[in-house]
Write an enzyme that holds these catalytic residues in place. Structure first.
Site, mmCIF file in Angstrom:
data_model
loop_
_atom_site.group_PDB
_atom_site.id
_atom_site.type_symbol
_atom_site.label_atom_id
_atom_site.label_comp_id
_atom_site.label_asym_id
_atom_site.label_seq_id
_atom_site.Cartn_x
_atom_site.Cartn_y
_atom_site.Cartn_z
ATOM 1 N N THR A 19 1.036 -0.733 2.005
ATOM 2 C CA THR A 19 2.387 -0.456 1.502
ATOM 3 C C THR A 19 2.923 0.924 1.477
ATOM 4 O O THR A 19 4.013 0.959 1.084
ATOM 5 C CB THR A 19 1.945 -0.828 -0.125
ATOM 6 O OG1 THR A 19 0.940 0.065 -0.706
ATOM 7 C CG2 THR A 19 1.447 -2.182 -0.357
ATOM 8 N N ASP A 20 1.965 2.083 1.978
ATOM 9 C CA ASP A 20 2.736 3.324 1.856
ATOM 10 C C ASP A 20 4.034 3.576 2.710
ATOM 11 O O ASP A 20 4.935 4.041 2.190
ATOM 12 C CB ASP A 20 1.543 4.363 2.407
ATOM 13 C CG ASP A 20 0.540 4.568 1.397
ATOM 14 O OD1 ASP A 20 0.475 4.279 0.429
ATOM 15 O OD2 ASP A 20 -0.627 5.089 2.029
ATOM 16 N N THR A 47 -4.580 -1.666 2.540
ATOM 17 C CA THR A 47 -5.206 -1.818 1.208
ATOM 18 C C THR A 47 -5.689 -3.385 1.354
ATOM 19 O O THR A 47 -6.871 -3.847 1.076
ATOM 20 C CB THR A 47 -4.517 -1.602 -0.071
ATOM 21 O OG1 THR A 47 -4.426 -0.261 -0.108
ATOM 22 C CG2 THR A 47 -5.289 -1.956 -1.254
#
Length: 325
Positions: A84-85, A11
């Protein structure tokens, strides 16, 4: 002296440009006010510009190796920007093999750069401050987001969209960045660094499954698993429990491959000797399952796969979980 910054995807790098082109590390850092106040320059490098869900163990270990070279060449610390996943898993993988005193800091963003209130610039600045800080030396891999410093062993992503998604439910933040100052409030203890030299070449032969136990689970999906995988992590109910009918299935697997018992709850330990009914933690350990301690299922899988790729046997796996769990 410099800070080595490795820019991956995620992101934080979403550009909004036609064709889905990612922001480079230079473009990400150009949007961060205050970096010139660090007292040392950033050495920015672009690697693996993919969403974090597409990262592999080998790629993460490659970034750690490149970071090690940067430290050997004089870098005071390392920052990695990524999605961040899978951040909680990549951070723990890095922590297990990071041998240096220099901080290894991971960060990312929950909001894209073009959104109102984009958090990427603030997170990069805080991460760089931690990487440059003497207070963060010797703490291994750290996740810095939302001005909080989290130990890789404890951190979890707890929300799908919140800028305060990252928490450490078992320990709380290791520190905070306050008015630009890095304050380490609860330094995490360092544990044995695992060897990583020959691991990438052996990862394909170290397949580890994760089975989340559910209501009325009969274990039918586990049939023949020992023929396709070299290890299994079980995410059990509560403090490490499974249906009584599933216990012998897991025990039979534990006779052939390492089976690690964890909790699916998100925090708290697997107990060792509180309950004794069939399917309890005591029963499962008696059947040969390895207690995962305080590690959640995702981190337990990272540790088990790394151990198996390094050639660890059952006793070595059990000893490593006794220390790291």
């Amino acid at each position: 002296m410099s800070i080595a910054l490795f820019a991956l995807g995620g992101t934080i790098s979403v550009s909004g440009r036609a064709g889905g082109a990612r922001l480079t590390g230079a473009e990400i850092t150009a949007a961060v006010p205050g970096l010139d106040g660090l007292g040392m320059p950033l050495d920015v490098r672009d690697v693996h510009a993919v969403p974090s869900g597409s990262l592999t163990f080998a790629q993460v270990l490659g970034v750690v190796e490149a970071a090690s070279h940067a430290v050997a060449e004089g870098a005071a610390g390392v920052v990695v920007t990524q999605g961040t996943d899978t951040l909680e898993e990549t951070a723990f993988l890095a922590d297990l093999v990071w041998p240096h005193e220099a901080p290894f800091v991971l960060t990312g963003a929950m909001r894209q750069p073009g959104m109102a209130g984009a958090d990427g610039p603030a997170n990069v600045l805080a991460a760089a401050r931690v990487a440059a800080s003497r207070a963060a030396r010797g703490l291994g891999a750290l996740v810095v987001i939302n001005d909080e410093v989290h130990a890789a062993r404890w951190v979890r992503k707890s929300h799908s969209t919140s800028t305060a998604a990252f928490v450490s439910p078992n320990a709380g933040p290791a520190g905070r960045v306050i008015e630009g100052e890095v304050r380490v409030l609860a330094p995490p203890p360092r544990r044995t660094v695992l060897p990583s030299g020959a691991v990438p070449a052996r990862l394909d032969a170290a397949r580890v499954a994760l089975h989340c136990v559910t209501l009325d689970d009969d274990g039918d999906r586990l049939a023949g698993l020992d023929e396709t995988h070299q290890g299994l992590v079980v995410a059990g109910f509560g403090a490490g429990h499974v249906p009584a009918s599933l216990a012998p299935v897991l025990g039979a697997l534990a006779e052939r491959i390492p089976v690690v018992l964890t909790s699916r709850t998100g925090s708290g330990p697997v107990l060792r000797h509180t309950y004794s009914a069939p399917g309890s933690e005591t029963d499962l350990q008696r059947r040969g399952l390895i207690n995962g301690g305080l590690l959640d299922p995702y981190k337990a899988r990272v540790l088990l796969r790394l151990l198996l790729a390094a050639g660890a046997g059952h006793d070595e796996v059990a000893a490593a979980f006794a220390e790291h769990g």
